[in-house]
Scaffold this motif. Structure first.
Motif, mmCIF file in Angstrom:
data_model
loop_
_atom_site.group_PDB
_atom_site.id
_atom_site.type_symbol
_atom_site.label_atom_id
_atom_site.label_comp_id
_atom_site.label_asym_id
_atom_site.label_seq_id
_atom_site.Cartn_x
_atom_site.Cartn_y
_atom_site.Cartn_z
ATOM 1 N N ARG A 60 0.848 -1.197 0.000
ATOM 2 C CA ARG A 60 0.000 0.000 0.000
ATOM 3 C C ARG A 60 0.884 1.249 0.000
ATOM 4 N N LYS A 61 0.353 2.314 -0.542
ATOM 5 C CA LYS A 61 1.036 3.600 -0.499
ATOM 6 C C LYS A 61 1.064 4.080 0.953
ATOM 7 N N ALA A 64 -1.995 6.286 3.354
ATOM 8 C CA ALA A 64 -3.117 6.298 2.410
ATOM 9 C C ALA A 64 -4.449 5.784 2.955
ATOM 10 N N LYS A 75 2.463 12.264 5.614
ATOM 11 C CA LYS A 75 1.827 12.949 4.478
ATOM 12 C C LYS A 75 2.847 13.214 3.378
ATOM 13 N N LYS A 76 4.063 13.596 3.774
ATOM 14 C CA LYS A 76 5.127 13.837 2.806
ATOM 15 C C LYS A 76 5.497 12.539 2.089
ATOM 16 N N ASN A 78 3.607 10.046 1.581
ATOM 17 C CA ASN A 78 2.490 9.751 0.690
ATOM 18 C C ASN A 78 2.620 10.563 -0.602
ATOM 19 N N GLU A 79 2.900 11.843 -0.458
ATOM 20 C CA GLU A 79 3.047 12.723 -1.626
ATOM 21 C C GLU A 79 4.193 12.271 -2.532
ATOM 22 N N GLU A 80 5.222 11.695 -1.910
ATOM 23 C CA GLU A 80 6.370 11.204 -2.674
ATOM 24 C C GLU A 80 6.091 9.841 -3.306
ATOM 25 N N GLY A 81 4.953 9.234 -2.944
ATOM 26 C CA GLY A 81 4.574 7.956 -3.531
ATOM 27 C C GLY A 81 5.238 6.743 -2.914
ATOM 28 N N THR A 82 5.734 6.880 -1.692
ATOM 29 C CA THR A 82 6.417 5.767 -1.033
ATOM 30 C C THR A 82 5.452 4.608 -0.820
ATOM 31 N N ILE A 83 5.872 3.430 -1.253
ATOM 32 C CA ILE A 83 5.069 2.210 -1.113
ATOM 33 C C ILE A 83 5.613 1.396 0.053
ATOM 34 N N THR A 85 6.673 -1.524 1.062
ATOM 35 C CA THR A 85 7.178 -2.839 0.686
ATOM 36 C C THR A 85 7.553 -3.587 1.965
#
Length: 133
Positions: A60-61, A64, A75-76, A78-83, A85
């Motif tokens: 999941r992101k 999110a 939030k940052k 999330n904005e950077e698209g970190t998943i 893993t």
């Protein structure tokens, strides 16, 4: 020939055992997750608590979950698209404050590598709806 087959079978079983050990033990992970239950829920009907619900967390992101008030650090991410893993989750649950400074998680972390692997194996069982895969 029989001796060769016996050695090959033993090597195969050892490889399978090592692979399973590296994947973690979901049953033990469920016990380890008891350390997380005060703040997190997982499974059918799970809701946000002090921390977000963890259904489908692996893959999941970051940051999110709807309706959860994340810290600026999350939030940052999330904005950077970190998943999230398995590698990210491993670092996160081992030492949340060091992994992502500025997050609100007060948990000190799991100190045993085996517990980290086991809890990740447990988390991986649940899809986004909370059903076991």
């Amino acid at each position: 020939m029989t001796k060769f087959l016996a050695i090959a079978a033993a090597a195969f079983l050892t490889a399978v055992s090592v692979a399973k050990a590296d994947d973690g033990d979901a049953a033990n992970g469920e016990k380890v997750f008891n350390k997380c239950k005060a703040c997190h829920a997982i499974g059918e009907g799970a809701t946000n608590k002090v921390g977000p619900q963890l259904n489908g967390v692996v893959g999941r992101k970051m940051g999110a979950v709807e309706g959860y008030a994340y810290s600026p650090a999350l939030k940052k991410a999330n904005e950077e698209g970190t998943i999230l893993t398995e590698e990210h989750i491993s670092k996160w649950v081992s030492n949340p404050k060091a992994y992502l400074p500025g997050n609100k998680m007060s948990f000190v972390g799991l100190q045993k590598e085996e517990e980290v692997k086991d809890v990740i194996a447990y988390l991986k069982q649940f899809d986004a709806s909370g059903k076991k895969k």
